[in-house]
Design a protein around this motif. Structure first.
Motif, PDB file in Angstrom:
ATOM      1  N   PRO A   1       2.795  17.949   9.440  1.00  0.00           N
ATOM      2  CA  PRO A   1       1.584  17.371   8.829  1.00  0.00           C
ATOM      3  C   PRO A   1       1.598  17.475   7.303  1.00  0.00           C
ATOM      4  N   GLY A   2       1.299  16.349   6.654  1.00  0.00           N
ATOM      5  CA  GLY A   2       1.272  16.319   5.200  1.00  0.00           C
ATOM      6  C   GLY A   2       2.554  15.836   4.567  1.00  0.00           C
ATOM      7  N   CYS A   3       3.597  15.570   5.386  1.00  0.00           N
ATOM      8  CA  CYS A   3       4.887  15.194   4.785  1.00  0.00           C
ATOM      9  C   CYS A   3       4.817  13.813   4.127  1.00  0.00           C
ATOM     10  N   LYS A   4       3.973  12.919   4.647  1.00  0.00           N
ATOM     11  CA  LYS A   4       3.858  11.601   4.011  1.00  0.00           C
ATOM     12  C   LYS A   4       3.338  11.725   2.585  1.00  0.00           C
ATOM     13  N   ASP A   5       2.343  12.557   2.383  1.00  0.00           N
ATOM     14  CA  ASP A   5       1.821  12.767   1.029  1.00  0.00           C
ATOM     15  C   ASP A   5       2.879  13.409   0.137  1.00  0.00           C
ATOM     16  N   ARG A   6       3.681  14.305   0.712  1.00  0.00           N
ATOM     17  CA  ARG A   6       4.737  14.950  -0.081  1.00  0.00           C
ATOM     18  C   ARG A   6       5.822  13.932  -0.435  1.00  0.00           C
TER      19      ARG A   6
ATOM     20  N   ARG B   1      12.301  -1.924   9.105  1.00  0.00           N
ATOM     21  CA  ARG B   1      11.053  -1.354   8.564  1.00  0.00           C
ATOM     22  C   ARG B   1      10.186  -0.794   9.693  1.00  0.00           C
ATOM     23  N   GLU B   2      10.131  -1.496  10.804  1.00  0.00           N
ATOM     24  CA  GLU B   2       9.342  -1.002  11.938  1.00  0.00           C
ATOM     25  C   GLU B   2       9.929   0.298  12.476  1.00  0.00           C
ATOM     26  N   TYR B   3      11.269   0.362  12.520  1.00  0.00           N
ATOM     27  CA  TYR B   3      11.930   1.597  12.948  1.00  0.00           C
ATOM     28  C   TYR B   3      11.563   2.753  12.027  1.00  0.00           C
ATOM     29  N   VAL B   4      11.614   2.509  10.710  1.00  0.00           N
ATOM     30  CA  VAL B   4      11.305   3.554   9.738  1.00  0.00           C
ATOM     31  C   VAL B   4       9.829   3.943   9.811  1.00  0.00           C
TER      32      VAL B   4
ATOM     33  N   HIS C   1       0.842  -1.209   0.000  1.00  0.00           N
ATOM     34  CA  HIS C   1       0.000   0.000   0.000  1.00  0.00           C
ATOM     35  C   HIS C   1       0.877   1.260   0.000  1.00  0.00           C
ATOM     36  N   LYS C   2       0.231   2.395   0.102  1.00  0.00           N
ATOM     37  CA  LYS C   2       0.929   3.685   0.006  1.00  0.00           C
ATOM     38  C   LYS C   2       2.021   3.821   1.063  1.00  0.00           C
ATOM     39  N   ASP C   3       1.725   3.425   2.303  1.00  0.00           N
ATOM     40  CA  ASP C   3       2.702   3.553   3.375  1.00  0.00           C
ATOM     41  C   ASP C   3       3.912   2.643   3.126  1.00  0.00           C
ATOM     42  N   ASP C   4       3.671   1.444   2.582  1.00  0.00           N
ATOM     43  CA  ASP C   4       4.781   0.543   2.254  1.00  0.00           C
ATOM     44  C   ASP C   4       5.750   1.197   1.274  1.00  0.00           C
ATOM     45  N   ILE C   5       5.196   1.867   0.287  1.00  0.00           N
ATOM     46  CA  ILE C   5       6.025   2.517  -0.734  1.00  0.00           C
ATOM     47  C   ILE C   5       6.868   3.630  -0.131  1.00  0.00           C
ATOM     48  N   ILE C   6       6.253   4.417   0.761  1.00  0.00           N
ATOM     49  CA  ILE C   6       6.976   5.505   1.423  1.00  0.00           C
ATOM     50  C   ILE C   6       8.063   4.950   2.338  1.00  0.00           C
TER      51      ILE C   6
ATOM     52  N   LEU D   1       9.561   6.258  12.623  1.00  0.00           N
ATOM     53  CA  LEU D   1      10.211   7.524  12.275  1.00  0.00           C
ATOM     54  C   LEU D   1       9.286   8.387  11.412  1.00  0.00           C
ATOM     55  N   ILE D   2       8.631   7.770  10.425  1.00  0.00           N
ATOM     56  CA  ILE D   2       7.728   8.509   9.536  1.00  0.00           C
ATOM     57  C   ILE D   2       6.521   9.034  10.317  1.00  0.00           C
ATOM     58  N   LYS D   3       6.044   8.265  11.277  1.00  0.00           N
ATOM     59  CA  LYS D   3       4.933   8.734  12.125  1.00  0.00           C
ATOM     60  C   LYS D   3       5.327  10.005  12.868  1.00  0.00           C
ATOM     61  N   THR D   4       6.561  10.017  13.371  1.00  0.00           N
ATOM     62  CA  THR D   4       7.045  11.197  14.085  1.00  0.00           C
ATOM     63  C   THR D   4       7.165  12.387  13.140  1.00  0.00           C
ATOM     64  N   LEU D   5       7.711  12.146  11.962  1.00  0.00           N
ATOM     65  CA  LEU D   5       7.847  13.218  10.973  1.00  0.00           C
ATOM     66  C   LEU D   5       6.485  13.774  10.571  1.00  0.00           C
TER      67      LEU D   5
END
Length: 235
Positions: free
Chosen positions: A218-223, A203-206, A133-138, A209-213
């Protein structure tokens, strides 16, 4: 996530990247987790009305040689009228006991994919659908950036010339939160992950990390996702 939204997300990815052609026979890798069962629902539904007619089969690679129970997956496949196969393997024992791998994920994935590919070919499939899914790709992009020093992630469509198989990822636009919502709404028969290092991987660490970012920005995952698609997924 409603069923219609699942179809819409999946169809957009399929159309955008021309994932499905007339007459395709597609193997869906079913791990028993929420992602692969959601993909099963998506393609089983799209099979009824997508312009290019295609067929699907579901395949589970049993990593522990019969120790896991996939009766729920079998029942769901019967309800969705999807042919289902289970390959029993000794991959967990080989990776953790016989080989004692310090980095087990790489070997496990390689062996699992090999088993899946071989059965898919023997069943006459020309494509395999993965439930990334999208999160896997990021997350994959971030893993590559941190640990490999390159900007890279899964491609929506990948051709394996040695196997003459094409890999497709119809869930690439779907956020993991929506997959979890779909799982809860439709009460999918998710099997517990028996991997000894589940929750303790890079992967769990990353992921954390992305959750914190995302919380701080806000919105950085979409970017991130926009950057990946704009760059063509692989550099």
């Amino acid at each position: 996530m409603e069923l219609q939204k699942l179809y819409s997300y999946s169809r957009k990815a399929i159309d955008d990247y021309k994932m499905i052609d007339e007459g395709d026979k597609i193997a869906i890798g079913i791990s028993g987790g929420k992602d692969s069962l959601t993909l099963l629902y998506a393609l089983a539904g799209l099979r009824r009305f997508y312009p290019n007619k295609f067929d699907i089969v579901a395949i589970t690679v049993d990593l522990s040689n019969g120790d896991m129970n996939f009766d729920g997956c079998k029942k769901l496949c019967e309800e969705l009228n999807v042919e289902y196969h289970v390959i029993k393997t000794d991959i967990t024992n080989i990776v953790f006991n016989e080989r004692g791998e310090k980095n087990p994920c790489s070997l496990c994935a390689k062996m699992r994919k090999g088993s899946l590919n071989e059965l898919a070919k023997s069943l006459g499939c020309n494509k395999i659908a993965y439930a990334h899914h999208k999160d896997d790709i990021i997350e994959t992009m971030m893993l590559s950036l941190i640990y490999e020093g390159r900007f890279h992630s899964f491609k929506p469509v990948t051709y394996l010339d040695r196997m003459d198989l094409t890999l497709i990822r119809p869930m690439m636009y779907i956020p993991e939160a929506d997959v979890k919502g779909f799982n809860n709404k439709f009460k999918l028969p998710v099997e517990k992950n028996v991997c000894p290092i589940d929750g303790h991987t890079k992967r769990e660490y990353v992921k954390n990390l992305i959750k914190t970012l995302e919380s701080d920005n806000p919105g950085c995952k979409d970017r991130f996702f926009t950057a990946i698609t704009s760059a063509g997924f692989e550099q």
